[in-house]
Motif scaffolding. Sequence first.
Motif, PDB file in Angstrom:
ATOM      1  N   VAL A 145      -6.171  -2.219   0.498  1.00  0.00           N
ATOM      2  CA  VAL A 145      -7.582  -2.036   0.169  1.00  0.00           C
ATOM      3  C   VAL A 145      -7.821  -0.632  -0.361  1.00  0.00           C
ATOM      4  O   VAL A 145      -8.495  -0.434  -1.390  1.00  0.00           O
ATOM      5  CB  VAL A 145      -8.468  -2.318   1.401  1.00  0.00           C
ATOM      6  N   ALA A 146      -7.277   0.374   0.335  1.00  0.00           N
ATOM      7  CA  ALA A 146      -7.466   1.761  -0.095  1.00  0.00           C
ATOM      8  C   ALA A 146      -6.867   1.992  -1.474  1.00  0.00           C
ATOM      9  O   ALA A 146      -7.485   2.625  -2.345  1.00  0.00           O
ATOM     10  CB  ALA A 146      -6.830   2.716   0.923  1.00  0.00           C
ATOM     11  N   ASN A 147      -5.648   1.479  -1.686  1.00  0.00           N
ATOM     12  CA  ASN A 147      -5.011   1.670  -2.987  1.00  0.00           C
ATOM     13  C   ASN A 147      -5.729   0.871  -4.073  1.00  0.00           C
ATOM     14  O   ASN A 147      -5.885   1.356  -5.201  1.00  0.00           O
ATOM     15  CB  ASN A 147      -3.541   1.259  -2.913  1.00  0.00           C
ATOM     16  N   SER A 148      -6.166  -0.337  -3.747  1.00  0.00           N
ATOM     17  CA  SER A 148      -6.848  -1.165  -4.742  1.00  0.00           C
ATOM     18  C   SER A 148      -8.184  -0.557  -5.141  1.00  0.00           C
ATOM     19  O   SER A 148      -8.616  -0.710  -6.296  1.00  0.00           O
ATOM     20  CB  SER A 148      -7.057  -2.583  -4.197  1.00  0.00           C
ATOM     21  N   TRP A 149      -8.843   0.121  -4.202  1.00  0.00           N
ATOM     22  CA  TRP A 149     -10.089   0.795  -4.572  1.00  0.00           C
ATOM     23  C   TRP A 149      -9.834   1.848  -5.642  1.00  0.00           C
ATOM     24  O   TRP A 149     -10.658   2.039  -6.549  1.00  0.00           O
ATOM     25  CB  TRP A 149     -10.737   1.443  -3.345  1.00  0.00           C
ATOM     26  N   GLN A 150      -8.691   2.529  -5.561  1.00  0.00           N
ATOM     27  CA  GLN A 150      -8.341   3.496  -6.601  1.00  0.00           C
ATOM     28  C   GLN A 150      -8.113   2.806  -7.945  1.00  0.00           C
ATOM     29  O   GLN A 150      -8.349   3.399  -9.001  1.00  0.00           O
ATOM     30  CB  GLN A 150      -7.075   4.261  -6.214  1.00  0.00           C
ATOM     31  N   GLN A 151      -7.632   1.562  -7.905  1.00  0.00           N
ATOM     32  CA  GLN A 151      -7.389   0.821  -9.139  1.00  0.00           C
ATOM     33  C   GLN A 151      -8.690   0.248  -9.710  1.00  0.00           C
ATOM     34  O   GLN A 151      -8.909   0.282 -10.924  1.00  0.00           O
ATOM     35  CB  GLN A 151      -6.404  -0.331  -8.865  1.00  0.00           C
ATOM     36  N   THR A 152      -9.529  -0.288  -8.829  1.00  0.00           N
ATOM     37  CA  THR A 152     -10.783  -0.927  -9.258  1.00  0.00           C
ATOM     38  C   THR A 152     -11.909  -0.508  -8.307  1.00  0.00           C
ATOM     39  O   THR A 152     -12.264  -1.256  -7.398  1.00  0.00           O
ATOM     40  CB  THR A 152     -10.637  -2.463  -9.259  1.00  0.00           C
TER      41      THR A 152
END
Length: 462
Positions: A145-152
Motif C-alpha cells: 500500500v505504501a509503495n503503491s501510493w508512491q506509484q499512484t
Amino acid sequence: MDVEILARIQFAFTIAFHYIYPPISIGLGLILVIMEALYLKTGDKRFELMTRFWLRIFALVFGIGVATGIIMEFEFGTNWATYSKYVGDIFGSALAAEGIFAFALESGFLGILLFGWNRVSSGVHFFATIMVFLGSLFSAIWIVVANSWQQTPAGFHIVGNGLEARAEITDFWAMVFNPSSVERLMHVWVGAILAGAFLVLSVNAWYIIKKKYLEIAIPAFKIALVVATVFSISQLFFGHKSADGVSRNQPAKLAALEGHYDSSARADMYLFGWVNNKTQETKGIKIPGGLSFLVHYDFNAPVKGLNAFKENERPTQVNSIFQFYHIMVALGVAMIALSLLACWYWRKGTLFDKKWLMYIFVWSVMMPQVANQCGWFAAEMGRQPWVVYGLLRTSDALSKAVSANQILFSLIMFTVVYTLLLALFLFLLHRKIQHGPETTHDEDDEANEAFTKRNNPLITHS
C-alpha cells in the motif's frame, strides 16, 4: 558518483537483499498451514514430521528477514530526509498499521508456532500457524500500500510550499485502495507464495535424488508442486491485471517496459530484445501489435509511447527496465512450464523416476527469487524520475546534509555485513537441510524408521 546515484544504489541493495526473505516467509507460511491441516485431518505422522522440519526453516528465514529489514527505516532519515518529510504522514500511517495489524499478529503467535507443539493442544497450535501466515500476508499489504501510493497517489492533499511541502491524508481508505494497490498486492502475494513453494520443491527434490527421507520428501514435494502449479498459472492473470493498471496509471512506465517510443504506432510485444535509447530503437523477437492487443484488444491500436513525454519526465534507463521486465516474464512462463511438466509425469506415475527433472527442481529455487527481484527493479526504475509519481522528483527527495563519501562508506559497510549475513543464512540453511526431518517422540519408532530409510523404491511412491 553523485549523492543521488549512491543513495539509490544503497537503498536498492539493502531492499533487494531484504526482499529475499519475506516472500519465502509468506510462501512457507501457506505450505505449513496445508501440511499441518493434513496432519490434523489424517493423523499421518509424516505430515507432522514435515511440518516440524519446515518450521525450523521458517524460523531461520523469519529471523534473517527481520534483521535485514531494520536498516531501511534508518535510510529514510539519513539519505532521504526530504522524502521522509514529504510522505511521512502517508508512509508513517502504513508502517504503523503494519506494526499493529501485521507484525504484532505474526510475532505474537510465532512463539506458540515454534515452541508450543507439545505445550498446547493441536487445535491451538494450528490456529497459531494460521495467524502467523495471516500476519505475513497483512505485513505485505501495508508495505505494498505504501509503495503503491508512491506509484499512484490518492486520498491526500499537499500542505505547505517548496521544501516545506508535505502530503497529508484526507481519506485513509482512498489512500489504502489507491488505483494500483490491490492489483499490485495480488501480484506480490502470488510471487511470494511461489518463492516458498519452489524452496520446498528444491529441498525435497534433493532428498529424492539422494534417496533420503523419502517417506517425508515425496508427499512434501507433491504438496509444494500443487501450490506451485496453481499459483504459477494464476500469476498469468494477476500479472496481466498489474500491467493493465500500469497502462492506465503510468503510461510512461508501460512504454519503457516494452521499449515503445512512437505514440502514433501500434505497440509490439517483445519476447526478448535490446533497446537503444539514443536511437530510440528496439530490436528483438516480437509479436507484432501484441502490446496493443493486451491494452486495447486491437492489434493495430496505437499505444502512448515515450516520445509523448518530456525528456525530464520519463525514465532514462529504458533498456535496463526492459530487460528486468522481460526476465521476470520469462521466468514466470518457465515456472508454469516446469510445474505442468512435473504434473504430467506425476499423472503418468513416473515423476520420481526422472532424475534430470529433480535436478532442475533443485536449482529452480532461484526462479521466483530472480523474478521477484526483477519485477521490483522494473517497477521502481520505471517510476523514475519520480519518487512520488508526478509530485516529488527523486533528485528533490534527498537529504541536504549527507555527502557522497558518507553514503559510499556506509554502502561498503552494509555490503560487508550483508555478505556475512547471507553466508550465515546459507550455512545454517545447509546444515538444517543436511540434518533433515527428525522425530522427537521416542515411542514413534515406526515413523522414525520410515523417514530414515535410504533405498525405498521410488516407483511405489509416484
